[in-house]
Write a protein that holds these residues in place. Structure first.
Motif, PDB file in Angstrom:
ATOM      1  N   ALA A   1       0.825  -1.211   0.000  1.00 54.69           N
ATOM      2  CA  ALA A   1       0.000   0.000   0.000  1.00 54.69           C
ATOM      3  C   ALA A   1       0.857   1.259   0.000  1.00 54.69           C
ATOM      4  N   LEU A   2       1.888   1.302   0.833  1.00 53.11           N
ATOM      5  CA  LEU A   2       2.732   2.494   0.898  1.00 53.11           C
ATOM      6  C   LEU A   2       3.511   2.704  -0.392  1.00 53.11           C
ATOM      7  N   SER A   3       3.987   1.614  -1.004  1.00 50.04           N
ATOM      8  CA  SER A   3       4.752   1.761  -2.238  1.00 50.04           C
ATOM      9  C   SER A   3       3.890   2.326  -3.367  1.00 50.04           C
TER      10      SER A   3
ATOM     11  N   LEU B   1       6.413  -4.294  13.678  1.00 57.78           N
ATOM     12  CA  LEU B   1       6.850  -3.563  12.499  1.00 57.78           C
ATOM     13  C   LEU B   1       5.661  -3.041  11.706  1.00 57.78           C
ATOM     14  N   TYR B   2       4.613  -3.847  11.600  1.00 59.31           N
ATOM     15  CA  TYR B   2       3.411  -3.409  10.894  1.00 59.31           C
ATOM     16  C   TYR B   2       2.789  -2.197  11.570  1.00 59.31           C
TER      17      TYR B   2
ATOM     18  N   LYS C   1       1.344   3.089  11.269  1.00 60.06           N
ATOM     19  CA  LYS C   1       0.901   4.217  12.087  1.00 60.06           C
ATOM     20  C   LYS C   1      -0.621   4.230  12.253  1.00 60.06           C
ATOM     21  N   ALA C   2      -1.236   3.033  12.298  1.00 56.23           N
ATOM     22  CA  ALA C   2      -2.685   2.909  12.473  1.00 56.23           C
ATOM     23  C   ALA C   2      -3.475   3.661  11.403  1.00 56.23           C
ATOM     24  N   SER C   3      -2.875   3.816  10.230  1.00 58.96           N
ATOM     25  CA  SER C   3      -3.551   4.530   9.140  1.00 58.96           C
ATOM     26  C   SER C   3      -4.197   3.536   8.188  1.00 58.96           C
ATOM     27  N   SER C   4      -5.153   4.025   7.405  1.00 57.20           N
ATOM     28  CA  SER C   4      -5.839   3.205   6.406  1.00 57.20           C
ATOM     29  C   SER C   4      -5.399   3.669   5.024  1.00 57.20           C
ATOM     30  N   ASN C   5      -4.802   2.749   4.275  1.00 57.67           N
ATOM     31  CA  ASN C   5      -4.293   3.071   2.951  1.00 57.67           C
ATOM     32  C   ASN C   5      -5.124   2.348   1.899  1.00 57.67           C
ATOM     33  N   PRO C   6      -5.760   3.059   0.972  1.00 55.15           N
ATOM     34  CA  PRO C   6      -6.657   2.412   0.008  1.00 55.15           C
ATOM     35  C   PRO C   6      -5.905   1.593  -1.023  1.00 55.15           C
ATOM     36  N   ALA C   7      -6.596   0.598  -1.554  1.00 52.65           N
ATOM     37  CA  ALA C   7      -6.039  -0.257  -2.604  1.00 52.65           C
ATOM     38  C   ALA C   7      -6.490   0.242  -3.966  1.00 52.65           C
ATOM     39  N   PRO C   8      -5.620   0.230  -4.967  1.00 54.36           N
ATOM     40  CA  PRO C   8      -6.035   0.624  -6.317  1.00 54.36           C
ATOM     41  C   PRO C   8      -7.009  -0.383  -6.912  1.00 54.36           C
ATOM     42  N   ASP C   9      -7.670   0.009  -7.984  1.00 53.51           N
ATOM     43  CA  ASP C   9      -8.701  -0.845  -8.581  1.00 53.51           C
ATOM     44  C   ASP C   9      -8.138  -2.178  -9.058  1.00 53.51           C
ATOM     45  N   GLU C  10      -6.920  -2.175  -9.588  1.00 51.54           N
ATOM     46  CA  GLU C  10      -6.344  -3.415 -10.095  1.00 51.54           C
ATOM     47  C   GLU C  10      -6.145  -4.449  -8.981  1.00 51.54           C
ATOM     48  N   ILE C  11      -5.687  -3.995  -7.816  1.00 53.82           N
ATOM     49  CA  ILE C  11      -5.496  -4.927  -6.707  1.00 53.82           C
ATOM     50  C   ILE C  11      -6.847  -5.315  -6.100  1.00 53.82           C
ATOM     51  N   ARG C  12      -7.815  -4.413  -6.145  1.00 57.75           N
ATOM     52  CA  ARG C  12      -9.165  -4.782  -5.701  1.00 57.75           C
ATOM     53  C   ARG C  12      -9.735  -5.885  -6.594  1.00 57.75           C
ATOM     54  N   PHE C  13      -9.415  -5.836  -7.876  1.00 60.37           N
ATOM     55  CA  PHE C  13      -9.872  -6.887  -8.782  1.00 60.37           C
ATOM     56  C   PHE C  13      -9.205  -8.218  -8.444  1.00 60.37           C
ATOM     57  N   ILE C  14      -7.912  -8.171  -8.082  1.00 61.09           N
ATOM     58  CA  ILE C  14      -7.210  -9.403  -7.705  1.00 61.09           C
ATOM     59  C   ILE C  14      -7.818  -9.992  -6.438  1.00 61.09           C
ATOM     60  N   GLY C  15      -8.155  -9.158  -5.471  1.00 62.39           N
ATOM     61  CA  GLY C  15      -8.632  -9.650  -4.184  1.00 62.39           C
ATOM     62  C   GLY C  15     -10.117  -9.872  -4.087  1.00 62.39           C
ATOM     63  N   GLY C  16     -10.907  -9.283  -4.983  1.00 61.90           N
ATOM     64  CA  GLY C  16     -12.360  -9.427  -4.851  1.00 61.90           C
ATOM     65  C   GLY C  16     -13.114  -9.379  -6.157  1.00 61.90           C
TER      66      GLY C  16
ATOM     67  N   PHE D   1      -5.765 -10.156   0.369  1.00 60.81           N
ATOM     68  CA  PHE D   1      -6.644  -9.603   1.392  1.00 60.81           C
ATOM     69  C   PHE D   1      -6.666  -8.078   1.327  1.00 60.81           C
ATOM     70  N   PHE D   2      -5.545  -7.469   1.022  1.00 59.27           N
ATOM     71  CA  PHE D   2      -5.479  -6.017   0.838  1.00 59.27           C
ATOM     72  C   PHE D   2      -6.456  -5.574  -0.245  1.00 59.27           C
ATOM     73  N   GLY D   3      -6.516  -6.345  -1.347  1.00 62.39           N
ATOM     74  CA  GLY D   3      -7.462  -6.009  -2.400  1.00 62.39           C
ATOM     75  C   GLY D   3      -8.898  -6.265  -2.007  1.00 62.39           C
ATOM     76  N   ARG D   4      -9.169  -7.336  -1.285  1.00 63.71           N
ATOM     77  CA  ARG D   4     -10.546  -7.651  -0.904  1.00 63.71           C
ATOM     78  C   ARG D   4     -11.089  -6.652   0.102  1.00 63.71           C
ATOM     79  N   SER D   5     -10.266  -6.278   1.080  1.00 67.25           N
ATOM     80  CA  SER D   5     -10.727  -5.332   2.100  1.00 67.25           C
ATOM     81  C   SER D   5     -10.679  -3.892   1.622  1.00 67.25           C
ATOM     82  N   THR D   6     -10.077  -3.644   0.444  1.00 66.73           N
ATOM     83  CA  THR D   6      -9.957  -2.340  -0.227  1.00 66.73           C
ATOM     84  C   THR D   6      -9.041  -1.365   0.500  1.00 66.73           C
ATOM     85  N   SER D   7      -8.521  -1.730   1.668  1.00 67.05           N
ATOM     86  CA  SER D   7      -7.586  -0.853   2.381  1.00 67.05           C
ATOM     87  C   SER D   7      -6.925  -1.643   3.496  1.00 67.05           C
ATOM     88  N   THR D   8      -5.839  -1.091   4.016  1.00 66.32           N
ATOM     89  CA  THR D   8      -5.186  -1.708   5.162  1.00 66.32           C
ATOM     90  C   THR D   8      -5.917  -1.345   6.439  1.00 66.32           C
ATOM     91  N   GLY D   9      -5.733  -2.176   7.473  1.00 68.63           N
ATOM     92  CA  GLY D   9      -6.394  -1.925   8.749  1.00 68.63           C
ATOM     93  C   GLY D   9      -5.653  -2.581   9.882  1.00 68.63           C
TER      94      GLY D   9
END
Length: 508
Positions: free
Chosen positions: A108-110, A161-162, A167-182, A326-334
């Motif tokens: 997500a950060l990259s 490390l996670y 930093k307890a932030s939510s980072n959204p997933a791009p559409d391509e990774i959302r397609f992979i995960g869901g 899972f990052f793609g399915r949940s659409t963001s980190t948590g």
């Protein structure tokens, strides 16, 4: 002449009785092949799904629910594939959830802050997973720290490390990774009443099954062996074809825009690849050799350190794949990413037939075991069972599965399914009772086993009934029931250990 006739007629009189039992057993073996335990697990999965289909009023076997089960559990099933190889070597990996979470946040950060293209972010995440696996594998293989301790430290280290990186932030997933995960396979072509991509996938799968089946028969014939009867092969293919046809209809007849999930396709591809690695490659056989007898494997030229290193590295790689999905399915980190995943993966492997001591297990069995847990979890949710009871039931299923496996092996039986097939032939049972394969033990074994397997589930049922009929009782009363259940669980576990100890001669 009379004696000769008596000799001829005597076998003719006894042959039907002996042939019927033996013929039934042989027919089952010819129909199912050599994977009797896996077919038994598959039968249990089907019965479980049918039970929840009836108990939930027809909500289990619907296209949308089947898609949700596969989409929501594919990442755990992928973890189970990697965990299988680790457990076969006699090790364990407790860090897979934390590794998946770290890979998810790094991906997500990259993409969001370092402006990587989505595919570069995926590659970066996979690289992080492989790096973590190599690091943990080095501690196990070259330093000698046991896998349990190495990955326990890794679980805490990478969870911290996670939290530090995210930093307890939510980072959204791009559409391509959302397609992979869901996402779902696309629609194309004429209107067939089903999703054409799913339909094509089902046809191709059945064609591959038919091809492999007849290639297997050809290899057996070429080697001079005796192949299974043609009727058994045809009947098996018919059963598989009906099953694949039903699954094709189930996943392809959902609402518009849905079909067979992309995560399911990734899971199928990985399952085929790792099944080939386990059964057809040198490293796969080396994994089984190390798990069966490490010293003997080393004497035959297998590098134990190399096997340990590759098993841990591969586990982290598949954790990275699961984390990205899972990052793609949940659409963001948590903050809850990866929590408890290692327990689900370990449970899937053991329910699928892997041995606690290592050396035994299959990819197919682990996937079926994971699906059993997924269907159980989904079915209990459809029936309105709370998360507390769901966790208790899942834990009990795992406990019983491993206990039955241990008990069967202590009796000289390779599995419950093996015991069932031997039971089809009375002569086999008689020979085992006369020999040393079955230890009769004493009468106390059956009593202890009965107590061990009944105390805990009876307590759960009583608690469920009490909770349903008297939901407004005082908090102290509920705490008392929970305390009684804990004591019952403790007594039940102790009873099972006593039964196993008596059977194996430890308490002689």
């Amino acid at each position: 002449m009379t004696a000769t006739n008596a000799t001829v007629t005597e076998p003719g009189q006894t042959e039907p009785a002996k042939g019927s039992a033996r013929g039934l057993a042989d027919g089952v073996r010819q129909l199912l092949g050599s994977n009797l335990r896996q077919y038994g697990m598959l039968g249990a999965l089907i019965l479980l799904a049918l039970f929840f289909q009836i108990a939930s009023g027809g909500k289990m076997l619907t296209p949308s629910n089947a898609q949700n089960i596969l989409n929501g559990n594919s990442y755990v099933l992928i973890l189970a594939i990697g965990m299988l190889f680790v457990i076969i070597t006699g090790q364990i990996d407790l860090s897979v959830g934390s590794v998946a979470a770290v890979v998810g946040i790094c991906t997500a950060l990259s993409i969001n802050f370092w402006n990587f293209p989505w595919w570069a972010g995926v590659l970066f995440g996979l690289f992080v997973g492989i790096l973590i696996g190599a690091w943990q594998g080095s501690w196990l293989a070259f330093v000698g720290v046991p896998g349990f301790i190495t990955t326990l430290a890794g679980m805490m280290l990478f969870r911290g490390l996670y939290q530090y990186v995210g930093k307890a932030s939510s980072n959204p997933a791009p559409d391509e990774i959302r397609f992979i995960g869901g996402g779902y396979l696309p629609e194309w072509g004429p209107n067939t009443g089903l999703n054409n991509s799913t339909l094509l996938l089902g046809v191709v799968a059945f064609a591959i099954v038919v091809l492999l089946e007849f290639r297997r028969r050809a290899r057996v014939a070429k080697a001079g062996g005796t192949a299974a009867p043609l009727w058994a092969t045809v009947l098996r293919l018919v059963v598989i074809g009906v099953a694949l046809g039903y699954l094709t209809w189930l996943f392809g007849s959902g609402r518009p825009g849905t079909s067979f999930p992309v995560t399911g396709l990734i899971l199928v591809v990985l399952g085929l690849i790792y099944n080939f690695i386990a059964n057809r490659t040198t490293i796969g056989r080396g994994v089984y050799a190390v798990g069966g007898n490490k010293a003997a494997a080393a004497l035959t030229g297998v590098s134990v350190k190399r096997v340990y290193f590759l098993a841990m590295t591969n586990m982290a790689f598949l954790s990275a794949v699961a984390g990205i999905m899972f990052f793609g399915r949940s659409t963001s980190t948590g903050p809850s990413d990866g929590v408890g995943w290692e327990l689900d993966a370990i449970a899937a492997v053991f329910i699928g037939g892997a041995a606690v001591s290592g050396g035994i297990g299959t990819v197919t069995g682990s996937l079926i075991g994971g699906l059993v847990m997924a269907v159980l979890n989904n079915g209990l949710y459809l029936m309105g069972v709370g998360s507390d009871m769901t966790q208790m039931i899942k834990g009990f299923v795992l406990l019983v599965a491993v206990a039955f496996d241990l008990y069967s092996k202590s009796q000289g039986k390779p599995s419950i399914i093996g015991a069932f097939t031997r039971g089809l032939s009375p002569k086999n049972v008689e020979r085992e009772l006369q020999g040393s394969a079955v230890q009769t033990g004493d009468a106390g074994n059956a009593i202890w086993a009965l107590v061990g397997f009944l105390v805990f589930p009876v307590g759960i049922v009583l608690w469920a009934l009490w909770n349903k009929t008297q939901p407004n009782n005082a908090k102290q009363a509920r705490n008392g029931v929970i305390a009684a259940l804990v004591i019952g669980a403790f007594v039940g576990v102790i009873a099972m250990f006593v039964a196993l100890a008596q059977t194996t001669g430890l308490l002689s």
